[in-house]
Design an enzyme around this catalytic site. Sequence first.
Site, PDB file in Angstrom:
ATOM      1  N   THR A  17      29.563  37.151  36.697  1.00  0.00           N
ATOM      2  CA  THR A  17      28.852  38.257  37.351  1.00  0.00           C
ATOM      3  C   THR A  17      27.678  38.738  36.512  1.00  0.00           C
ATOM      4  O   THR A  17      26.670  39.202  37.045  1.00  0.00           O
ATOM      5  CB  THR A  17      29.851  39.408  37.611  1.00  0.00           C
ATOM      6  OG1 THR A  17      30.798  38.942  38.559  1.00  0.00           O
ATOM      7  CG2 THR A  17      29.174  40.645  38.169  1.00  0.00           C
ATOM      8  N   TYR A  31      27.987  39.506  45.959  1.00  0.00           N
ATOM      9  CA  TYR A  31      26.957  38.727  45.252  1.00  0.00           C
ATOM     10  C   TYR A  31      27.499  37.330  44.950  1.00  0.00           C
ATOM     11  O   TYR A  31      28.668  37.042  45.161  1.00  0.00           O
ATOM     12  CB  TYR A  31      26.592  39.438  43.934  1.00  0.00           C
ATOM     13  CG  TYR A  31      27.808  39.644  43.063  1.00  0.00           C
ATOM     14  CD1 TYR A  31      28.236  38.660  42.181  1.00  0.00           C
ATOM     15  CD2 TYR A  31      28.575  40.810  43.159  1.00  0.00           C
ATOM     16  CE1 TYR A  31      29.375  38.819  41.424  1.00  0.00           C
ATOM     17  CE2 TYR A  31      29.723  40.980  42.400  1.00  0.00           C
ATOM     18  CZ  TYR A  31      30.110  39.980  41.538  1.00  0.00           C
ATOM     19  OH  TYR A  31      31.245  40.127  40.793  1.00  0.00           O
ATOM     20  N   THR A  99      34.212  37.597  34.177  1.00  0.00           N
ATOM     21  CA  THR A  99      35.322  38.403  33.646  1.00  0.00           C
ATOM     22  C   THR A  99      36.689  37.897  34.130  1.00  0.00           C
ATOM     23  O   THR A  99      37.702  38.214  33.523  1.00  0.00           O
ATOM     24  CB  THR A  99      35.167  39.887  34.051  1.00  0.00           C
ATOM     25  OG1 THR A  99      35.193  39.993  35.479  1.00  0.00           O
ATOM     26  CG2 THR A  99      33.886  40.477  33.496  1.00  0.00           C
ATOM     27  N   ASP A 100      36.716  37.111  35.224  1.00  0.00           N
ATOM     28  CA  ASP A 100      38.007  36.776  35.829  1.00  0.00           C
ATOM     29  C   ASP A 100      38.911  35.914  34.949  1.00  0.00           C
ATOM     30  O   ASP A 100      40.130  36.069  34.986  1.00  0.00           O
ATOM     31  CB  ASP A 100      37.797  36.121  37.201  1.00  0.00           C
ATOM     32  CG  ASP A 100      37.401  37.153  38.261  1.00  0.00           C
ATOM     33  OD1 ASP A 100      37.587  38.363  38.006  1.00  0.00           O
ATOM     34  OD2 ASP A 100      36.903  36.760  39.325  1.00  0.00           O
ATOM     35  N   LYS A 170      42.127  41.498  31.617  1.00  0.00           N
ATOM     36  CA  LYS A 170      41.398  42.202  32.671  1.00  0.00           C
ATOM     37  C   LYS A 170      42.438  42.981  33.457  1.00  0.00           C
ATOM     38  O   LYS A 170      43.423  42.418  33.936  1.00  0.00           O
ATOM     39  CB  LYS A 170      40.663  41.209  33.575  1.00  0.00           C
ATOM     40  CG  LYS A 170      39.804  41.908  34.617  1.00  0.00           C
ATOM     41  CD  LYS A 170      38.939  40.934  35.388  1.00  0.00           C
ATOM     42  CE  LYS A 170      38.125  41.688  36.437  1.00  0.00           C
ATOM     43  NZ  LYS A 170      37.228  40.808  37.206  1.00  0.00           N
ATOM     44  N   GLU A 294      62.474  38.545  21.134  1.00  0.00           N
ATOM     45  CA  GLU A 294      63.366  37.400  21.346  1.00  0.00           C
ATOM     46  C   GLU A 294      64.783  37.835  20.980  1.00  0.00           C
ATOM     47  O   GLU A 294      65.025  38.363  19.897  1.00  0.00           O
ATOM     48  CB  GLU A 294      62.929  36.228  20.478  1.00  0.00           C
ATOM     49  CG  GLU A 294      63.690  34.974  20.840  1.00  0.00           C
ATOM     50  CD  GLU A 294      62.953  33.719  20.429  1.00  0.00           C
ATOM     51  OE1 GLU A 294      62.117  33.788  19.520  1.00  0.00           O
ATOM     52  OE2 GLU A 294      63.232  32.670  21.014  1.00  0.00           O
TER      53      GLU A 294
END
Length: 337
Positions: A17, A31, A99-100, A170, A294
């Site tokens: 983007t 966009y 950013t994804d 994100k 764990e």
Amino acid sequence: MQEVAQRKIVVLGTGGTIAGSSPVRGANVGYVAGQIGVDELLAAVPGLAQAAGGTLVAEQVAQFDSKDMDFATWARLAQRCAAHLADPAVAGIVITHGTDTLEETAWLLHTLLDASRPVVLTGAMRPATALSPDGPQNLLDAVTLAADSTARGVLVMVAGAVHGARDVRKVHPLRLDAFDSGDAGPLGWVEAGQVRWAHDRPPGAAWAGQAAHAALVPVLGRLPWPRVEIVMSHAGSDGALVDWLVEKGVHGIVAAATGNGSLHRALEAALARAAHAGVRVRVASRCPQGRMLELAGAPWRHAAGLSPVKARISLLLELMADSAGANRVKSGLEPFE
Ligand code: SIN
């Protein structure tokens, strides 16, 4: 000793983007990502050369929406970073990225690069053609961070905050400050052209690239990538997906578990069948915050506190290192026996 003639900040463009453009002037959505070249992005930011404190060198490595990130681009990006880090004149690297999947690329590079100098990923939530784009400020801050002599390792710079590759995620589809590091918090901030580290000290050695799989960098792109899938444990899980993946020849499975690594019993039974068939299994928590503990006697190796998508990357590289016969390459994760 050879004198370093020139101090350079390298900016590698991959799209996203931050390089997005819309036919509707001022629009924030609708966009197309990855349209504007990295040279043009740099030219649009006043004061960038000053922030770099030397020469800015731009290189277009890819140009797309990061939802379409692929192994070939990861290989090329890691190799370009390694080549630039081998140049003593390079003070730091900035990567403009969608950013994804930015957190995935950050973890991949953290695991592959000997980043004794900063490698800073940045992006934007609004396209370059928005009324008020966030990309130019993020780029300026990323260059400031890459030029800072106290910075090192693979870092993420978005909306004024500096995040480490391990914890960054994100967390919002639209907000400008779309990233956070959960309860670990940011490593620092860039404010009015100055880096301020959390607790007033730069990140320690743990944040510099641990380069667990640095030996793979030269052969990336030549070796086949194994197939590693993520399967989520949820109400009504029946394990059929795991059985199908085993039938299709999957090499590794990351189970995105509930809470502190608990799995639906039907899924757990299917994972046991998969492990018996030679598939490597890791368990990572679905929880967006904290790190799994764990438990003694747990049947599965957990993914060292990584999110499922990052655990998948570690498992991909671990399997690739094994198949390359590079067993001496130190793995961040213990093999499941
Ligand atoms: C992308 O990841 O390339 C598109 C979305 C974004 O950069 O925010």
